[in-house]
Enzyme design. Structure first.
Site, PDB file in Angstrom:
ATOM      1  CG  ASP A 112      -3.212  -7.211   0.183  1.00 39.02           C
ATOM      2  OD1 ASP A 112      -4.390  -7.076   0.582  1.00 39.02           O
ATOM      3  OD2 ASP A 112      -2.483  -8.161   0.553  1.00 39.02           O
ATOM      4  CB  SER A 113      -8.477  -5.963  -1.838  1.00 35.14           C
ATOM      5  OG  SER A 113      -8.595  -4.643  -1.346  1.00 35.14           O
ATOM      6  CG  ASP A 142      -3.132  -4.377   3.175  1.00 35.43           C
ATOM      7  OD1 ASP A 142      -3.058  -4.502   4.408  1.00 35.43           O
ATOM      8  OD2 ASP A 142      -4.147  -4.686   2.507  1.00 35.43           O
ATOM      9  CE  LYS A 179      -5.543  -4.353   6.180  1.00 35.31           C
ATOM     10  NZ  LYS A 179      -5.212  -5.646   5.573  1.00 35.31           N
ATOM     11  CD  GLU A 195      -3.308 -10.465   4.703  1.00 35.46           C
ATOM     12  OE1 GLU A 195      -3.017 -11.678   4.594  1.00 35.46           O
ATOM     13  OE2 GLU A 195      -3.958  -9.838   3.857  1.00 35.46           O
ATOM     14  CD  GLU A 203     -10.732 -10.530   5.111  1.00 36.94           C
ATOM     15  OE1 GLU A 203      -9.717  -9.822   5.239  1.00 36.94           O
ATOM     16  OE2 GLU A 203     -11.169 -10.905   4.010  1.00 36.94           O
TER      17      GLU A 203
HETATM   18  O1  KIV Z   1      -6.933  -5.642   1.231  1.00 33.34           O
HETATM   19  C1  KIV Z   1      -8.011  -5.354   1.753  1.00 33.34           C
HETATM   20  O2  KIV Z   1      -8.915  -4.796   1.119  1.00 33.34           O
HETATM   21  C2  KIV Z   1      -8.193  -5.692   3.152  1.00 33.34           C
HETATM   22  C3  KIV Z   1      -9.550  -5.491   3.746  1.00 33.34           C
HETATM   23  C4  KIV Z   1     -10.526  -6.444   3.205  1.00 33.34           C
HETATM   24  C5  KIV Z   1      -9.502  -5.521   5.217  1.00 33.34           C
HETATM   25  O3  KIV Z   1      -7.282  -6.118   3.772  1.00 33.34           O
END
Ligand code: KIV
Length: 265
Positions: free
Chosen positions: A43-44, A83, A112, A114, A182
């Protein structure tokens, strides 16, 4: 790597896992031809592709759109995790399952999420029982940046360390096939890695995790103003690309491009 079994296999053989984020078709084609083990559509993308200061504006629709583009670029060559964006896994089981359905159908092989609390463990169990492999994410969880008071290293004191250790075990118990750690002290990441059967993938978590993940734009030096301690840049992408753009501009100005070679007779 093609499946979650490869993650476990690598840990068992003490081979490190390399993961990179990727958000679009062009880069996915390149990553697919590289030796990197697996792709994360993080989600980055809210930061790297859309210019937001946090990951909070990422939506299920954005995740699905970018996942589909990456899946088309990577073909069947890489294992793809995407994510759950902010809040999409906190609004009740039906909403979670709808989000999972959209992103998996866009081409992800795993999702993924969190955090580690009772609610998360239940959700993870239900997703895993429904056939969705889940990667956990502990330590600095960027979706909680406002609750954490900033992008800070987590697990600095004994109490915080005990909590992250416990969360990792509970996520494993709930069925997570892998856990991202992280921005936690290296020693804590090493302890967690040794205590778990499933692999850990670190970012800002030292070298003892079972694998590493970096954001593609950070690795390629695309954003020279952003250089946290844990990032290593392998290419001066910003300057290299700027130079290519400037050469093109000069050639247009100088009528060197297009030449006969790029023109039709
Ligand atoms: O969203 C992302 O890029 C991440 C990584 C930094 C692990 O969750």
């Amino acid at each position: 790597m093609k499946s979650i079994l490869d993650f476990q296999d690598k840990k068992n053989k003490k081979q490190k896992i390399s993961m990179i984020t990727c958000y679009d078709y062009s880069f996915a084609q390149i990553v697919a031809e590289s030796n990197i083990d697996c792709i994360l559509i993080g989600d980055s993308l809210a930061n790297t592709m859309h210019g937001f200061p946090t990951t909070l504006p990422a939506t299920v629709e954005m995740m699905a759109l970018h996942t589909a583009a990456v899946a088309r670029g990577a073909g069947t060559k890489k294992f793809i995790t995407a994510d759950f964006p902010f809040m999409s896994n906190r609004k009740g089981l039906t909403a979670v399952m709808n989000a999972a359905e959209k992103i998996m159908q866009a081409g992800a092989h795993a999702l993924k999420l969190e955090g580690g609390d009772e609610y998360t463990y239940k959700i993870v169990r239900h997703l895993v029982d429904s056939g969705v492999p889940i990667m956990g994410h502990l330590g600095l969880t960027p979706q909680s940046v406002n609750q954490l008071g900033g992008f800070k290293v987590q697990g600095r004191d004994d109490k915080a360390q005990a909590k992250i250790r416990e969360q990792a075990l509970r996520l494993q118990e709930a069925g997570a096939f892998c856990i991202v750690l992280e921005c936690v002290p290296s020693k804590l990441a090493a302890e967690i890695t040794h205590s778990l059967d499933v692999p850990t993938i670190g970012i800002g978590a030292g070298s003892d995790t079972d694998g590493q993940v970096l954001v593609l734009q950070d690795l390629l030096g695309m954003n020279p103003g952003f250089k946290p301690k844990f990032v290593k840049t392998y290419f001066n992408g910003f300057e290299a690309l700027k130079e290519a753009f400037n050469t093109y501009h000069s050639e247009v100005e100088g009528v060197d491009f297009p030449s006969e070679k790029e023109s039709y007779s």
